[in-house]
Design an enzyme around this catalytic site. Structure first.
Site, mmCIF file in Angstrom:
data_model
loop_
_atom_site.group_PDB
_atom_site.id
_atom_site.type_symbol
_atom_site.label_atom_id
_atom_site.label_comp_id
_atom_site.label_asym_id
_atom_site.label_seq_id
_atom_site.Cartn_x
_atom_site.Cartn_y
_atom_site.Cartn_z
ATOM 1 N N GLU A 35 -4.755 2.108 8.813
ATOM 2 C CA GLU A 35 -5.631 3.123 9.394
ATOM 3 C C GLU A 35 -6.602 3.529 8.289
ATOM 4 O O GLU A 35 -6.159 3.904 7.197
ATOM 5 C CB GLU A 35 -4.806 4.341 9.845
ATOM 6 C CG GLU A 35 -5.671 5.358 10.541
ATOM 7 C CD GLU A 35 -4.942 6.645 10.912
ATOM 8 O OE1 GLU A 35 -3.704 6.694 10.811
ATOM 9 O OE2 GLU A 35 -5.649 7.598 11.282
ATOM 10 N N ARG A 262 10.057 1.210 4.708
ATOM 11 C CA ARG A 262 8.997 1.644 3.821
ATOM 12 C C ARG A 262 9.430 1.487 2.370
ATOM 13 O O ARG A 262 10.597 1.735 2.048
ATOM 14 C CB ARG A 262 8.788 3.141 4.039
ATOM 15 C CG ARG A 262 7.447 3.536 4.423
ATOM 16 C CD ARG A 262 7.449 4.952 4.960
ATOM 17 N NE ARG A 262 6.587 4.928 6.104
ATOM 18 C CZ ARG A 262 5.251 4.965 6.016
ATOM 19 N NH1 ARG A 262 4.654 5.107 4.862
ATOM 20 N NH2 ARG A 262 4.507 4.868 7.086
ATOM 21 N N LYS A 272 -0.761 8.520 2.229
ATOM 22 C CA LYS A 272 -2.190 8.768 2.060
ATOM 23 C C LYS A 272 -2.516 10.253 2.154
ATOM 24 O O LYS A 272 -3.381 10.755 1.433
ATOM 25 C CB LYS A 272 -2.981 7.986 3.115
ATOM 26 C CG LYS A 272 -3.032 6.506 2.815
ATOM 27 C CD LYS A 272 -3.764 5.747 3.893
ATOM 28 C CE LYS A 272 -2.877 5.563 5.103
ATOM 29 N NZ LYS A 272 -3.482 4.731 6.132
HETATM 30 P P1 ATP Z 1 0.673 6.634 4.963
HETATM 31 O O1 ATP Z 1 1.864 7.459 5.276
HETATM 32 O O2 ATP Z 1 0.473 6.396 3.515
HETATM 33 O O3 ATP Z 1 -0.581 7.113 5.629
HETATM 34 P P2 ATP Z 1 0.772 4.727 7.011
HETATM 35 O O4 ATP Z 1 1.935 3.928 7.446
HETATM 36 O O5 ATP Z 1 0.339 5.816 7.904
HETATM 37 O O6 ATP Z 1 1.032 5.220 5.560
HETATM 38 P P3 ATP Z 1 -1.127 2.729 7.644
HETATM 39 O O7 ATP Z 1 -2.534 2.582 7.233
HETATM 40 O O8 ATP Z 1 -0.852 3.050 9.067
HETATM 41 O O9 ATP Z 1 -0.464 3.818 6.724
HETATM 42 O O10 ATP Z 1 -0.283 1.460 7.178
HETATM 43 C C1 ATP Z 1 -0.697 0.127 7.323
HETATM 44 C C2 ATP Z 1 0.525 -0.735 7.276
HETATM 45 O O11 ATP Z 1 1.178 -0.591 6.027
HETATM 46 C C3 ATP Z 1 1.523 -0.355 8.345
HETATM 47 O O12 ATP Z 1 2.054 -1.533 8.905
HETATM 48 C C4 ATP Z 1 2.552 0.425 7.601
HETATM 49 O O13 ATP Z 1 3.779 0.349 8.245
HETATM 50 C C5 ATP Z 1 2.534 -0.254 6.224
HETATM 51 N N1 ATP Z 1 2.983 0.670 5.190
HETATM 52 C C6 ATP Z 1 2.514 1.901 4.920
HETATM 53 N N2 ATP Z 1 3.187 2.483 3.935
HETATM 54 C C7 ATP Z 1 4.128 1.605 3.541
HETATM 55 C C8 ATP Z 1 5.155 1.621 2.545
HETATM 56 N N3 ATP Z 1 5.351 2.681 1.764
HETATM 57 N N4 ATP Z 1 5.929 0.525 2.423
HETATM 58 C C9 ATP Z 1 5.736 -0.546 3.200
HETATM 59 N N5 ATP Z 1 4.790 -0.632 4.145
HETATM 60 C C10 ATP Z 1 3.996 0.433 4.330
HETATM 61 MG MG MG Z 2 -0.402 5.696 9.813
#
Ligand code: ATP
Ligand code: MG
Length: 561
Positions: A35, A262, A272
């Site tokens: 995202e 994660r 983020k």
């Molecule tokens: P954040 O909480 O940092 O915003 P998010 O999951 O909302 O993380 P996205 O941009 O939606 O961020 O993530 C893109 C991809 O990366 C998704 O498939 C998500 O599951 C994966 N991802 C995000 N954070 C992690 C992590 N700490 N470890 C492994 N994969 C991750």
């Molecule tokens: Mg997200």
């Protein structure tokens, strides 16, 4: 990287099982779906390496999909940064996709769902809807608008789309089951009204689809075979499948969602939202501040794509969440930089040393190896003169036998140069040593004879010649948080654990070969660590970051176990 030697992770096993059960290999397709609401961090690197790694393993395409359904938080700046980071990590995507490209298709499908009685417009307040939602142990209640006629729903949904209503007045909900044991199945919201311009569709839309409705359908449109997401989406899988059930054409590939844990890194936060808080509160200077666990921060700090990939490969993919110690990441960067970084000499805490029996005004250029582990790295010359800097910590007036550095009456070798003996020192009025007077042994120069003919002493010190030294700002980093898992404490905020001493700036004195460096260049400052040239450097002022220290605590731990 021992890609072939390591055993398959459980996601690869899932793919292998599918192939063994007759799944056509040419149908494999993956995606990485960020995202664009912030910069990518080290947790994302795991997901990137997993998805693009699968693409490489099975020679299958991988899409870079921007999950851009929330115009309130998303920006083009983030899209550009994400593309740069994925490319820098060394991966190539097949197609750059945007969920926003599917807004019309998603809308059309939503209209179909309304027509088949599977979706309805709810006009209650969010509080009312929350009240009816029930709890995990208590079924929800059906709201008063649940049984609106198809005609009324179509008319209202069109009105929503045409901007006739204010935010919060109506939502479109899937009509599933208010009594489902899975709360996510209790008539989840598919669309909400948001009168906000979007970074790509501008003002074309004032209703925006929710994540659950968008994600699986985007996978289906792109014909992604395996949609890999993190564990928090496990309960969403039922909904993912329900939405697909409503519209999948059986001649097409049906994507499947699978979940992995994660990855968290110690002494930092990987969210983020929290990283944005650090930027907005001025705890760090920017998203790419070298203390940040962002890909851009690590890059600026001197981490290499190779080291991040081998780290991700080593920790692998897990089914349960845990925290990986940041020292393991440091181990990987240290190991790579040991192979590639040229050795140079720099002094960060200078103490002046005068060689009283060395001719005034004389200079010699001494040969110095660039990398003792790599002959092909060649050598360079470093200037030697009567006045040098050594590190303050490397001199003591008196010390016991275990102190192999310089003490009064003792001898050490100056790296690539001569053996010197400390004869006396000068102190300021506070009693601090400000200068050491030494003599040198002219017959002891490194490389001047065979190894055997050279006299041996216990200690070797790095140094720079004062008249030849160039100065630079050197930034030394410590952990950004004082606690290993700052965001897991019940009654404390992660911001309470910010380390006030995470950055120290000193003036360093460097050998003159470093005069023509470029931003990003990496070096080992002997005995001090690995350093790179920071992007703040200008023609007038050089700035270095310490990427990582030389101390190899992780390897020690590994040897013990
Ligand atoms: P954040 O909480 O940092 O915003 P998010 O999951 O909302 O993380 P996205 O941009 O939606 O961020 O993530 C893109 C991809 O990366 C998704 O498939 C998500 O599951 C994966 N991802 C995000 N954070 C992690 C992590 N700490 N470890 C492994 N994969 C991750
Ligand atoms: Mg997200």
């Amino acid at each position: 990287m021992g890609e072939e030697e390591r055993s398959l992770n459980f996601i690869e096993h899932i793919v292998e099982d599918d192939l063994a059960n007759g799944y056509d290999k040419s149908h494999l397709r993956f995606r990485f779906p960020p995202e664009p609401n912030g910069y990518l961090h080290i947790g994302h690197a795991s997901s990137i390496c997993l998805n693009f790694g699968l693409g490489l393993r099975y020679n299958a395409p991988v899409n870079l999909r921007f999950d851009d359904t929330n115009p309130a938080k998303e920006e083009k700046e983030y899209v550009d940064a994400i593309k740069k980071d994925v490319a820098w990590l060394g991966y190539e995507w097949e197609t750059e996709c945007y969920a926003s490209d599917y807004f019309q298709q998603l809308y059309d499908w939503a209209v179909e769902l309304i027509k088949s009685g599977k979706a309805y417009v709810d006009s209650q307040s969010s509080e009312e809807m929350a009240e009816q939602k029930g709890s995990p142990t208590e079924p929800g209640k059906e709201g008063p608008f649940r049984n609106r006629s198809v005609e009324e729903n179509l008319e209202l949904f069109e009105g929503m789309r045409n901007g006739e209503f204010e935010e919060g007045t109506h939502v479109l909900r899937a009509k599933i089951d208010m009594a489902s044991p899975n709360m996510l199945m209790r008539d989840p919201i598919m669309y909400r009204i948001l009168h906000r311009p979007h970074h790509r569709t501008n003002t074309d839309w004032c209703i925006y689809p929710m994540y659950d409705w968008t994600h699986g359908e985007s996978d289906y449109i792109e014909q992604v075979s395996h949609s890999l997401c993190t564990l928090e989406f496990l309960p969403h899988r039922e909904l993912y499948n329900w939405f697909l059930d409503q519209l999948v054409d059986s001649r097409k590939l049906r994507p499947k969602q699978r979940e992995f844990a994660r990855r968290n890194l110690s002494h930092t936060v990987v969210s983020k939202r929290k990283l944005l808080q650090l930027v907005e509160n001025g705890i760090v200077d920017s998203w790419d501040d070298p203390r940040m666990p962002t890909i851009s921060g690590l890059r600026r700090r001197g981490y290499t794509p190779e080291s991040i990939r081998s780290f991700a490969d080593t920790i692998g993919i897990a089914k349960r969440e845990n925290i990986v110690d940041v020292s393991l990441l440091e181990f990987h960067v240290r190991e790579h930089l040991n192979r590639i970084a040229p050795r140079v000499m720099a002094v960060l805490n200078p103490l002046k040393l005068v060689i009283t029996n060395y001719e005034e005004g004389k200079e010699e250029w001494l040969e110095a190896e660039n990398n003792p582990g790599d002959e092909s790295a060649g050598s360079r010359e470093v200037p030697f003169s009567r006045e040098l800097y050594i590190e303050h910590e490397d001199f003591r007036e008196e010390a016991n036998r275990k102190f192999f550095r310089l003490k009064l009456g003792g001898e050490v070798r100056l790296k690539n140069g001569y053996i010197i003996k400390a004869e006396s020192c000068t102190k300021d009025e506070k009693g601090n040593v400000v200068e050491v007077q030494c003599t040198y042994d002219p017959k002891s120069r490194s490389g001047s004879g065979t190894e055997e003919s050279l006299r041996k002493v216990k200690g070797t010190l790095h140094w720079v010649s004062i008249p030849h030294a160039i100065s630079a700002e050197v930034r030394l980093y410590d952990r950004l948080f004082t606690d290993a898992s700052p965001d897991t404490h019940k009654d404390k905020d992660f911001m309470d654990f910010v380390n006030p001493d995470s950055l120290t700036k000193v003036t360093g004195y460097l050998e003159p070969s470093l005069k023509d460096v470029e931003i990003g260049d990496l070096f080992q400052f002997q005995r001090l660590g690995y350093f790179n040239v920071d992007s703040d450097s200008t023609a007038e002022k050089l700035v270095f970051n310490r990427t990582v220290t030389l101390r190899d605590t992780w390897a020690k731990l590994e040897q013990k176990s």
